[in-house]
Design a protein around this motif. Structure first.
Motif, PDB file in Angstrom:
ATOM      1  N   THR A  14     -52.943 -17.605   7.555  1.00  0.00           N
ATOM      2  CA  THR A  14     -51.847 -17.135   8.212  1.00  0.00           C
ATOM      3  C   THR A  14     -50.563 -16.905   7.066  1.00  0.00           C
ATOM      4  O   THR A  14     -50.827 -17.284   6.006  1.00  0.00           O
ATOM      5  CB  THR A  14     -51.342 -18.185   8.936  1.00  0.00           C
ATOM      6  OG1 THR A  14     -51.061 -19.303   8.038  1.00  0.00           O
ATOM      7  CG2 THR A  14     -52.217 -18.392   9.994  1.00  0.00           C
ATOM      8  N   LEU A  61     -42.296  -7.607   9.981  1.00  0.00           N
ATOM      9  CA  LEU A  61     -43.314  -8.458  10.182  1.00  0.00           C
ATOM     10  C   LEU A  61     -42.979  -9.831  10.460  1.00  0.00           C
ATOM     11  O   LEU A  61     -41.818 -10.385  10.115  1.00  0.00           O
ATOM     12  CB  LEU A  61     -43.979  -8.537   8.866  1.00  0.00           C
ATOM     13  CG  LEU A  61     -45.261  -9.753   8.725  1.00  0.00           C
ATOM     14  CD1 LEU A  61     -46.403  -9.398   9.507  1.00  0.00           C
ATOM     15  CD2 LEU A  61     -45.591 -10.146   7.305  1.00  0.00           C
ATOM     16  N   THR A 106     -55.421 -13.580   9.518  1.00  0.00           N
ATOM     17  CA  THR A 106     -56.795 -13.275   9.212  1.00  0.00           C
ATOM     18  C   THR A 106     -57.970 -13.507  10.084  1.00  0.00           C
ATOM     19  O   THR A 106     -57.910 -14.467  10.867  1.00  0.00           O
ATOM     20  CB  THR A 106     -57.178 -13.473   7.875  1.00  0.00           C
ATOM     21  OG1 THR A 106     -57.746 -14.550   7.509  1.00  0.00           O
ATOM     22  CG2 THR A 106     -56.196 -12.941   6.758  1.00  0.00           C
ATOM     23  N   TYR A 118     -46.327 -15.824   7.245  1.00  0.00           N
ATOM     24  CA  TYR A 118     -45.220 -15.827   8.008  1.00  0.00           C
ATOM     25  C   TYR A 118     -43.939 -15.180   7.403  1.00  0.00           C
ATOM     26  O   TYR A 118     -43.786 -15.442   6.034  1.00  0.00           O
ATOM     27  CB  TYR A 118     -44.517 -17.316   8.511  1.00  0.00           C
ATOM     28  CG  TYR A 118     -45.843 -17.821   9.293  1.00  0.00           C
ATOM     29  CD1 TYR A 118     -46.702 -18.758   8.787  1.00  0.00           C
ATOM     30  CD2 TYR A 118     -45.591 -17.618  10.582  1.00  0.00           C
ATOM     31  CE1 TYR A 118     -47.531 -19.082   9.737  1.00  0.00           C
ATOM     32  CE2 TYR A 118     -46.653 -18.377  11.424  1.00  0.00           C
ATOM     33  CZ  TYR A 118     -47.499 -19.127  11.046  1.00  0.00           C
ATOM     34  OH  TYR A 118     -48.387 -19.871  11.866  1.00  0.00           O
ATOM     35  N   GLY A 177     -51.866  -9.589  13.927  1.00  0.00           N
ATOM     36  CA  GLY A 177     -50.532  -9.895  13.606  1.00  0.00           C
ATOM     37  C   GLY A 177     -49.389  -9.551  14.860  1.00  0.00           C
ATOM     38  O   GLY A 177     -49.834  -8.933  15.697  1.00  0.00           O
ATOM     39  N   TRP A 178     -48.169 -10.136  14.337  1.00  0.00           N
ATOM     40  CA  TRP A 178     -47.002  -9.787  15.353  1.00  0.00           C
ATOM     41  C   TRP A 178     -46.056  -9.389  14.530  1.00  0.00           C
ATOM     42  O   TRP A 178     -45.659  -9.655  13.431  1.00  0.00           O
ATOM     43  CB  TRP A 178     -46.590 -11.082  16.000  1.00  0.00           C
ATOM     44  CG  TRP A 178     -47.508 -11.697  17.079  1.00  0.00           C
ATOM     45  CD1 TRP A 178     -48.326 -12.704  16.784  1.00  0.00           C
ATOM     46  CD2 TRP A 178     -47.465 -11.331  18.323  1.00  0.00           C
ATOM     47  NE1 TRP A 178     -49.190 -12.992  18.189  1.00  0.00           N
ATOM     48  CE2 TRP A 178     -48.499 -12.100  19.127  1.00  0.00           C
ATOM     49  CE3 TRP A 178     -46.764 -10.380  19.344  1.00  0.00           C
ATOM     50  CZ2 TRP A 178     -48.795 -11.802  20.452  1.00  0.00           C
ATOM     51  CZ3 TRP A 178     -47.059 -10.314  20.469  1.00  0.00           C
ATOM     52  CH2 TRP A 178     -48.249 -11.237  21.073  1.00  0.00           C
ATOM     53  N   TYR A 179     -45.368  -8.265  15.097  1.00  0.00           N
ATOM     54  CA  TYR A 179     -44.182  -7.655  14.422  1.00  0.00           C
ATOM     55  C   TYR A 179     -43.052  -7.596  15.418  1.00  0.00           C
ATOM     56  O   TYR A 179     -43.165  -7.823  16.725  1.00  0.00           O
ATOM     57  CB  TYR A 179     -44.337  -6.211  13.851  1.00  0.00           C
ATOM     58  CG  TYR A 179     -45.229  -6.041  12.859  1.00  0.00           C
ATOM     59  CD1 TYR A 179     -46.781  -6.353  12.877  1.00  0.00           C
ATOM     60  CD2 TYR A 179     -44.955  -5.670  11.604  1.00  0.00           C
ATOM     61  CE1 TYR A 179     -47.501  -6.307  11.912  1.00  0.00           C
ATOM     62  CE2 TYR A 179     -45.767  -5.695  10.509  1.00  0.00           C
ATOM     63  CZ  TYR A 179     -47.067  -6.096  10.608  1.00  0.00           C
ATOM     64  OH  TYR A 179     -47.908  -6.047   9.511  1.00  0.00           O
ATOM     65  N   THR A 189     -57.589  -8.635  11.303  1.00  0.00           N
ATOM     66  CA  THR A 189     -56.451  -9.185  11.049  1.00  0.00           C
ATOM     67  C   THR A 189     -55.533  -8.833  11.993  1.00  0.00           C
ATOM     68  O   THR A 189     -55.173  -7.569  12.552  1.00  0.00           O
ATOM     69  CB  THR A 189     -55.871  -8.929   9.723  1.00  0.00           C
ATOM     70  OG1 THR A 189     -56.698  -9.170   8.445  1.00  0.00           O
ATOM     71  CG2 THR A 189     -54.625  -9.587   9.478  1.00  0.00           C
ATOM     72  N   ALA A 241     -45.546 -12.356  11.649  1.00  0.00           N
ATOM     73  CA  ALA A 241     -46.573 -13.178  11.175  1.00  0.00           C
ATOM     74  C   ALA A 241     -48.003 -12.462  11.284  1.00  0.00           C
ATOM     75  O   ALA A 241     -48.248 -11.636  12.106  1.00  0.00           O
ATOM     76  CB  ALA A 241     -46.722 -14.589  11.941  1.00  0.00           C
ATOM     77  N   THR A 242     -48.821 -13.037  10.544  1.00  0.00           N
ATOM     78  CA  THR A 242     -50.334 -12.480  10.668  1.00  0.00           C
ATOM     79  C   THR A 242     -51.413 -13.606  10.398  1.00  0.00           C
ATOM     80  O   THR A 242     -51.035 -14.608   9.956  1.00  0.00           O
ATOM     81  CB  THR A 242     -50.512 -11.433   9.432  1.00  0.00           C
ATOM     82  OG1 THR A 242     -50.369 -11.953   8.302  1.00  0.00           O
ATOM     83  CG2 THR A 242     -49.736 -10.301   9.646  1.00  0.00           C
TER      84      THR A 242
END
Length: 119
Positions: free
Chosen positions: A57, A47, A52, A59, A35-37, A33, A49-50
């Motif tokens: 997704t 957080l 899988t 957001y 993601g962007w932090y 998975t 967005a992630t």
């Protein structure tokens, strides 16, 4: 060992767009998975967005409708397309990877890339 390298940050005016990229090495991109932090000065990392391994997704409410996360398994890369940027989007953006439980649910971070949105 997973290594994450972000790129694409910079300075943009409010209302503009940027696309962040995160290239992953380590051979297990397809099962992680991603993601962007982000972390703004004086604030906790949050957080953005992630996505899988199956493409699902998630957001943060603050970016819904403006940001889009996607992944390219052929390039082992995850992207964050950011549109209609606001000054409050200014932060260091970090790429994140989490392996499945059967891989020990290991977590990895990139070094971060600065995004600055001017008003």
């Amino acid at each position: 060992q997973v290594q994450l390298v972000e790129s694409g940050g910079g300075l943009v005016q409010a209302g503009g767009s940027l696309r962040l990229s995160c290239a992953a090495s380590g051979g297990i991109f397809s099962i992680t998975t991603m993601g962007w932090y982000r972390q703004a000065p004086g604030k906790q990392r949050e957080l953005v967005a992630t996505i899988t391994s199956g493409g699902g997704t998630n957001y943060a409410d603050s970016v819904k409708g403006r940001f889009t996360i996607s992944r390219d398994s052929a390039k082992n890369t995850v992207y964050l397309q950011m549109n209609s940027l606001k000054p409050e989007d200014t932060a260091v953006y970090y790429c994140n990877a989490v392996t499945p439980p059967y891989w020990g649910r290991r977590e990895y971070w990139g070094q971060g890339t600065q995004v600055t949105v001017s008003s």
